[in-house]
Write a protein that holds these residues in place. Sequence first.
Motif, mmCIF file in Angstrom:
data_model
loop_
_atom_site.group_PDB
_atom_site.id
_atom_site.type_symbol
_atom_site.label_atom_id
_atom_site.label_comp_id
_atom_site.label_asym_id
_atom_site.label_seq_id
_atom_site.Cartn_x
_atom_site.Cartn_y
_atom_site.Cartn_z
ATOM 1 N N HIS A 13 0.824 -1.214 0.000
ATOM 2 C CA HIS A 13 0.000 0.000 0.000
ATOM 3 C C HIS A 13 0.857 1.263 0.000
ATOM 4 O O HIS A 13 0.610 2.172 -0.798
ATOM 5 C CB HIS A 13 -0.937 0.010 1.206
ATOM 6 C CG HIS A 13 -1.692 1.281 1.351
ATOM 7 N ND1 HIS A 13 -2.781 1.591 0.560
ATOM 8 C CD2 HIS A 13 -1.510 2.354 2.172
ATOM 9 C CE1 HIS A 13 -3.233 2.783 0.896
ATOM 10 N NE2 HIS A 13 -2.477 3.260 1.872
ATOM 11 N N ILE A 14 1.855 1.347 0.903
ATOM 12 C CA ILE A 14 2.645 2.572 0.965
ATOM 13 C C ILE A 14 3.513 2.746 -0.289
ATOM 14 O O ILE A 14 3.833 3.876 -0.664
ATOM 15 C CB ILE A 14 3.477 2.694 2.263
ATOM 16 C CG1 ILE A 14 4.564 1.631 2.357
ATOM 17 C CG2 ILE A 14 2.563 2.681 3.477
ATOM 18 C CD1 ILE A 14 5.519 1.810 3.535
ATOM 19 N N TRP A 15 3.856 1.645 -0.946
ATOM 20 C CA TRP A 15 4.591 1.764 -2.200
ATOM 21 C C TRP A 15 3.673 2.233 -3.326
ATOM 22 O O TRP A 15 3.986 3.185 -4.042
ATOM 23 C CB TRP A 15 5.273 0.458 -2.595
ATOM 24 C CG TRP A 15 5.918 0.590 -3.933
ATOM 25 C CD1 TRP A 15 5.492 0.058 -5.106
ATOM 26 C CD2 TRP A 15 7.077 1.370 -4.248
ATOM 27 N NE1 TRP A 15 6.315 0.451 -6.137
ATOM 28 C CE2 TRP A 15 7.301 1.256 -5.634
ATOM 29 C CE3 TRP A 15 7.952 2.156 -3.498
ATOM 30 C CZ2 TRP A 15 8.358 1.903 -6.281
ATOM 31 C CZ3 TRP A 15 9.004 2.789 -4.138
ATOM 32 C CH2 TRP A 15 9.202 2.657 -5.514
ATOM 33 N N GLU A 16 2.540 1.569 -3.479
ATOM 34 C CA GLU A 16 1.634 1.888 -4.587
ATOM 35 C C GLU A 16 1.048 3.291 -4.467
ATOM 36 O O GLU A 16 0.903 3.989 -5.467
ATOM 37 C CB GLU A 16 0.498 0.856 -4.650
ATOM 38 C CG GLU A 16 0.981 -0.513 -5.081
ATOM 39 C CD GLU A 16 -0.036 -1.618 -4.855
ATOM 40 O OE1 GLU A 16 -1.209 -1.317 -4.517
ATOM 41 O OE2 GLU A 16 0.351 -2.793 -5.007
ATOM 42 N N LYS A 17 0.748 3.714 -3.263
ATOM 43 C CA LYS A 17 0.084 5.002 -3.073
ATOM 44 C C LYS A 17 1.075 6.158 -2.926
ATOM 45 O O LYS A 17 0.791 7.268 -3.370
ATOM 46 C CB LYS A 17 -0.809 4.922 -1.839
ATOM 47 C CG LYS A 17 -1.720 6.066 -1.685
ATOM 48 C CD LYS A 17 -3.120 5.607 -1.492
ATOM 49 C CE LYS A 17 -3.965 6.827 -1.505
ATOM 50 N NZ LYS A 17 -5.231 6.906 -1.304
ATOM 51 N N HIS A 18 2.249 5.911 -2.308
ATOM 52 C CA HIS A 18 3.153 7.011 -1.972
ATOM 53 C C HIS A 18 4.609 6.779 -2.391
ATOM 54 O O HIS A 18 5.458 7.605 -2.099
ATOM 55 C CB HIS A 18 3.114 7.264 -0.458
ATOM 56 C CG HIS A 18 1.740 7.421 0.081
ATOM 57 N ND1 HIS A 18 0.955 8.521 -0.187
ATOM 58 C CD2 HIS A 18 0.994 6.602 0.860
ATOM 59 C CE1 HIS A 18 -0.215 8.378 0.421
ATOM 60 N NE2 HIS A 18 -0.216 7.221 1.055
ATOM 61 N N LEU A 20 6.752 4.763 -1.132
ATOM 62 C CA LEU A 20 7.572 4.666 0.069
ATOM 63 C C LEU A 20 7.967 3.216 0.314
ATOM 64 O O LEU A 20 7.204 2.304 0.025
ATOM 65 C CB LEU A 20 6.795 5.183 1.286
ATOM 66 C CG LEU A 20 6.402 6.650 1.243
ATOM 67 C CD1 LEU A 20 5.488 6.982 2.409
ATOM 68 C CD2 LEU A 20 7.640 7.533 1.256
ATOM 69 N N ARG A 21 9.162 3.053 0.859
ATOM 70 C CA ARG A 21 9.669 1.727 1.174
ATOM 71 C C ARG A 21 9.841 1.596 2.692
ATOM 72 O O ARG A 21 9.804 2.586 3.416
ATOM 73 C CB ARG A 21 11.021 1.512 0.493
ATOM 74 C CG ARG A 21 10.974 1.668 -1.017
ATOM 75 C CD ARG A 21 12.348 1.925 -1.600
ATOM 76 N NE ARG A 21 12.821 3.217 -1.082
ATOM 77 C CZ ARG A 21 14.088 3.522 -0.865
ATOM 78 N NH1 ARG A 21 15.035 2.653 -1.110
ATOM 79 N NH2 ARG A 21 14.437 4.703 -0.390
ATOM 80 N N ARG A 22 10.049 0.383 3.118
ATOM 81 C CA ARG A 22 10.271 0.134 4.545
ATOM 82 C C ARG A 22 11.430 0.986 5.061
ATOM 83 O O ARG A 22 11.356 1.545 6.151
ATOM 84 C CB ARG A 22 10.547 -1.352 4.774
ATOM 85 C CG ARG A 22 10.842 -1.695 6.215
ATOM 86 C CD ARG A 22 11.295 -3.141 6.375
ATOM 87 N NE ARG A 22 11.914 -3.330 7.668
ATOM 88 C CZ ARG A 22 11.336 -3.929 8.691
ATOM 89 N NH1 ARG A 22 10.127 -4.424 8.578
ATOM 90 N NH2 ARG A 22 11.974 -4.053 9.835
ATOM 91 N N THR A 79 0.673 2.527 8.701
ATOM 92 C CA THR A 79 0.758 3.263 7.450
ATOM 93 C C THR A 79 1.821 4.341 7.562
ATOM 94 O O THR A 79 2.296 4.656 8.651
ATOM 95 C CB THR A 79 -0.602 3.887 7.058
ATOM 96 O OG1 THR A 79 -0.539 4.347 5.706
ATOM 97 C CG2 THR A 79 -0.988 5.037 7.967
ATOM 98 N N ALA A 80 2.172 4.902 6.421
ATOM 99 C CA ALA A 80 3.088 6.045 6.353
ATOM 100 C C ALA A 80 2.761 6.808 5.079
ATOM 101 O O ALA A 80 2.485 6.197 4.046
ATOM 102 C CB ALA A 80 4.543 5.580 6.337
#
Length: 92
Positions: A13-18, A20-22, A79-80
């Motif tokens: 989710h955080i990759w697809e939307k923003h 962002l990685r771990r 989330t982030a």
Amino acid sequence: MKNLITSQSVLDHIWEKHQLRRVDVEECFLNHFESKYIEDDRTKNKTNPPTYWFISENHQSVRLKVACVFKDGHVYLKTAYPPNEVELSIYN
């Protein structure tokens, strides 16, 4: 961060939307010098144990809001994402 628990669905989710990685989230924890956390006490977001959030920058100076749950010595990422103006004002 060995005690950071991330599900694949949250990472996706955080990759697809923003995009962002771990590692972006880990860097925010490392750069979170104030140790200030705000409890998310909105009815629709209440969890047991409670969800907390903070705002910090990763190593590329990207400011992120990170929401997580602390349980049994672990940190569970919820989330982030980049914070909006209201979140920035609440946090500051």
